[in-house]
Structure formats: C-alpha cells, structure tokens
Design a protein around this motif. Structure first.
Motif, PDB file in Angstrom:
ATOM      1  N   TYR A 169      40.886  44.597  47.908  1.00 52.81           N
ATOM      2  CA  TYR A 169      41.320  43.443  46.920  1.00 52.81           C
ATOM      3  C   TYR A 169      41.761  44.153  46.652  1.00 52.81           C
ATOM      4  CZ  TYR A 169      37.050  39.788  46.411  1.00 52.81           C
ATOM      5  OH  TYR A 169      36.259  39.523  46.611  1.00 52.81           O
TER       6      TYR A 169
ATOM      7  N   LEU B   7      38.006  38.380  40.363  1.00 52.65           N
ATOM      8  CA  LEU B   7      38.058  39.491  41.287  1.00 52.65           C
ATOM      9  C   LEU B   7      39.433  39.973  41.193  1.00 52.65           C
ATOM     10  CD1 LEU B   7      35.426  38.419  43.604  1.00 52.65           C
ATOM     11  CD2 LEU B   7      34.895  40.587  41.944  1.00 52.65           C
TER      12      LEU B   7
ATOM     13  N   LEU C 217      36.715  46.845  44.118  1.00 55.40           N
ATOM     14  CA  LEU C 217      38.058  46.200  43.667  1.00 55.40           C
ATOM     15  C   LEU C 217      39.173  47.778  44.010  1.00 55.40           C
ATOM     16  CD1 LEU C 217      36.933  45.541  40.527  1.00 55.40           C
ATOM     17  CD2 LEU C 217      36.947  44.203  41.708  1.00 55.40           C
TER      18      LEU C 217
ATOM     19  N   VAL D  21      30.301  44.169  39.797  1.00 54.31           N
ATOM     20  CA  VAL D  21      31.222  44.023  40.890  1.00 54.31           C
ATOM     21  C   VAL D  21      31.368  45.888  40.645  1.00 54.31           C
ATOM     22  CG1 VAL D  21      33.383  43.346  41.761  1.00 54.31           C
ATOM     23  CG2 VAL D  21      31.838  41.934  40.161  1.00 54.31           C
TER      24      VAL D  21
END
Length: 429
Positions: free
Chosen positions: A156, A180, A403, A398
């Motif tokens: 990501y 996301l 991330l 998450v």
C-alpha cells in the motif's frame, strides 16, 4: 464477429430487442461447435426459451476445454474465476472476443482517454479483472500502471507513491481498496482530498457497495466513484451512467431474471441473473446462471441509454439471524458509514451471535464514545436487534505495518555468503 452495437444505435426498447433477435441465431450456431452444447442438443438447438440453464458446475465439469467452440490455436487468453469451490471454472477468449470485452468495460460515463494515467489495482493472475481494465485503457490510449493487488511488489505504501508521483487520473479496484489507500496516504503524510489533484474518478467493482460507503469514499477522495459489474466468465455486464444507475449491456447480451423459489423466468424483477453473451466466439454461454441476486428494471432513466438498470445484491442479500431480527451486510454497512465523517471510521467488522450483534469499529479515542453511542442507537432502532458496539484504536483491524510496510522483493538465488540467511534460497521475499 458481427459489427458490435454502439450505445445510441437503437431508439426504443423494441429496436434493442431487434438487435438481440438478429444476433441470437449466430450465437446459437456458434454454441453447436462446443463439445458441451453439441452433447446437450446436437446441431439443432431448441427454441431459446426451452434451453436448459448453463450452471457454474457445468463449466467446472467441462474443465479445461469442454466448452471450446474454436480451434485452440485461435485463443488469445485463458482464465479461471476466483471462486472458492476448489474446482477451476475455466474461461477463454479470442482476439475478437477481447474487442467486445474491452469496449464494454470502457463504457464509463466519465470517459477514458490518452490523457489518462490508469492504475489497475485488481488481480492479473488467472482472473480476467486486471487484464480487462488494462485492455480497455489501452484501447483508448491511456497509460496503464499495472498495480495488481496480489503481489508483494505492490504494498500500500507503493500504491500511494504511485498515485501521487505518477499523477494517476483513474483507478480500478475493489471499493475496500480505496479506503485502505486513504489510510495509507494519511500514514504517509498525505491528505487524500487535496494531495492527489489529478485524480478524477475511482472505478470500482468486485464486491457489493452500499450507498453510504460509496458516498464516504467519494467524500474522502473528492472524486466520483463509478461502479462496474461483471465476472471472469462473461466480462463486463453492466456499468454506471452519469445519473448513478447501473445499466445492463443488453445490446451485447440477453439478460433474464430467474426466481429459484417459483421456478419462473422474466425479463425484470428480483432473482438470479441469467446471461447469454451474444458476441462470444471461444466459449459461447447459453442462459448462464450467474447465481447473483439482482433486481432488474426497465424504468426510464434520464441518461437516455434505453438499457435496463440493475441493482446487484450478491451475498449482501443474505441475512444472519440475531434475536428476533435479521442483519445483512449491506444494511449494516450503510449504518456504519452514515456515522459523521468527523468520527474518522473507515474499518469495521461484525459477528452475528444468536442473541447479540457484536460490532467493532476503528475510531480515534477522541470520537470513540460518541461513535459507539451513535452506532448502538441506530442499529437498535433500524435493525431491531440488540448490539454491542466497541470502538478500537486505529491499527487494530488494519495494522499500521500493512499500510506503511515495504516488502523486500528480490529474485531467487542459490549461493549465499557466510553471514547471509540461506533459508531464503530459491524463494521470492
């Protein structure tokens, strides 16, 4: 392949049906070249309405090439769906098939042009989804960034960098991906609503999308969210007009709605979507039951496309019992994303126990009590079930490393130095 119809070529629903009627004999004739359909009805197909449905299991049983209707040398690509049955569902396409596929996907009201940089963030593996967007973008001259979403090489953090540095204008992904990206962008110090000024639309598909979540995604990024509906076996089946309605591509396929309870078939209403692609060379499909729950309507739309509209319910129509009520993902998702955007809730999960609905939401501590209280109240009021809403710290559902992490992706090797980890021999990391 016959000349493919274009939107605007018909002036009434009767003219649209005439286009279907004109192409259907060619479709039936092509199907007789397939071993599967030849075994089913020989060289003379019955009347269309008397044809048996083609099922997903039929396709699995014909793996790999039992449904092939052209010489194998004419195939351009081979694909398999992402189903979880454990049995492969094969699909294959010729070059001519791909012309139809790419044109249907590219019917976006927002438009695709050579001025666009298009991030494709869906699988490129055996599924069709990434290849479909790639082909449609190239058909219109756009620069494609093949991002994939099954590759360790595209975490990501890298998606955010590409979106920002390459000035991506269009993207194709599942709706959840865009949330996301927003979280990853903020983790990298960016503001999604202002720091990606070239972005002009987010194309999404692959999962049900509630109205509230769609509105939240659009608010976060400050651009339209444009939905697409299709499958690996069929390609694009429906796309969205500028008025926000999903329209079935009935000039390229015949659509029917099957009611599995009443065992009836109709052109509209609620039930399972049955599709017959009209311009398919490699793998004709006759009355293929996608088993997706939909609602189809022929009501007028201001866009003037003169195509039926569809609401795709998918598994979101399935409800879990809680106490005396029933909870569906679509309805619960709406309630979560109807919370004030200032609460900064992006990620949630829920479990339907027999007597209570347990919900967790990621929410900053400053808003936690208010978010818990508001969501508890609205769930009890709107769904009529008891619930326990718990706010958890951002990064719980998450994790932050998802991330921000960057994977060390290298080529495999076999020779290592004395101070190196030779357990990584031959493997990609």
């Amino acid at each position: 392949m016959s000349t493919l119809p274009r939107i605007g070529q018909w002036r009434s629903l009767d003219e649209l049906r005439a286009l279907q009627d004109k192409q259907l004999p060619h479709t039936l004739a092509q199907a007789t070249r397939s071993p599967f359909y030849r075994a089913r009805f020989g060289d003379t197909p019955p009347a269309f309405e008397d044809l048996e449905f083609t099922s997903k299991q039929d396709m699995r049983d014909q793996y790999p090439f039992g449904m092939l209707a052209v010489d194998k040398s004419l195939l351009a690509t081979y694909h398999e769906s992402s189903g979880t049955s454990g049995q492969p569902t094969p699909s294959y396409y010729t070059v001519s098939d791909w012309t139809d596929l790419a044109e249907r996907y590219a019917r976006k009201w927002i438009g695709i042009s050579s001025a666009d940089t298009f991030l494709v963030r869906t699988p490129y593996a055996l599924m069709i989804t990434g290849h479909l967007a790639h082909a449609a973008a190239r058909l219109h001259g756009a620069t494609v960034v093949p991002g994939d979403n099954r590759s360790l090489a595209m975490p990501y953090s890298r998606v955010v960098r590409v979106l920002h540095d390459l000035e991506v204008t269009l993207s194709w992904s599942m709706p959840t991906e865009t949330l996301l990206w927003a979280a990853a962008a903020r983790a990298a110090g960016h503001r999604p609503e202002t720091d990606f000024p070239k972005l002009r639309a987010l194309f999404v598909g692959g999962e049900p999308l509630s109205a509230a979540r769609r509105a939240r995604i659009s608010e976060i990024w400050g651009v339209p969210v444009v939905e697409e509906y299709g499958s690996t076996e069929t390609g694009s089946l429906a796309g969205e007009c500028e008025h926000g309605r999903m329209h079935l591509w009935s000039d390229r396929a015949i659509f029917e709605v099957y009611n599995p309870v009443l065992k009836t078939v109709s052109p509209e209403g609620a039930g399972q979507l049955v599709v017959t692609p009209l311009y398919r060379e490699a793998m004709p499909l006759l009355r293929y039951n996608l088993e997706d729950n939909v609602e189809v309507s022929y009501a007028d739309c201001p866009c003037g496309w003169l195509l039926p509209s569809v609401r795709v319910l998918g598994r979101s129509a399935f409800g879990y019992p809680v106490g005396g009520g029933t909870v569906t993902q679509a309805r619960l998702e709406d309630l979560v994303f109807e919370l004030p955007s200032g609460y900064e809730v992006l990620f949630w999960r829920a479990r339907a126990d027999p007597d209570v609905l347990r919900v967790q939401i990621e929410v900053p501590e400053a808003h936690r009590a208010a978010a818990e209280s508001a969501l508890t109240e609205v769930i009890r009021r709107e769904l009529g079930v008891d619930c326990l809403v718990t706010g958890v710290a951002p990064g719980t559902l998450v994790p932050n490393h998802v991330l921000t992490g960057i994977h060390d992706v290298v080529k495999p090797r076999s020779l290592f130095g004395a101070d190196e980890d030779w357990d990584k021999a031959l493997l990609y990391y």
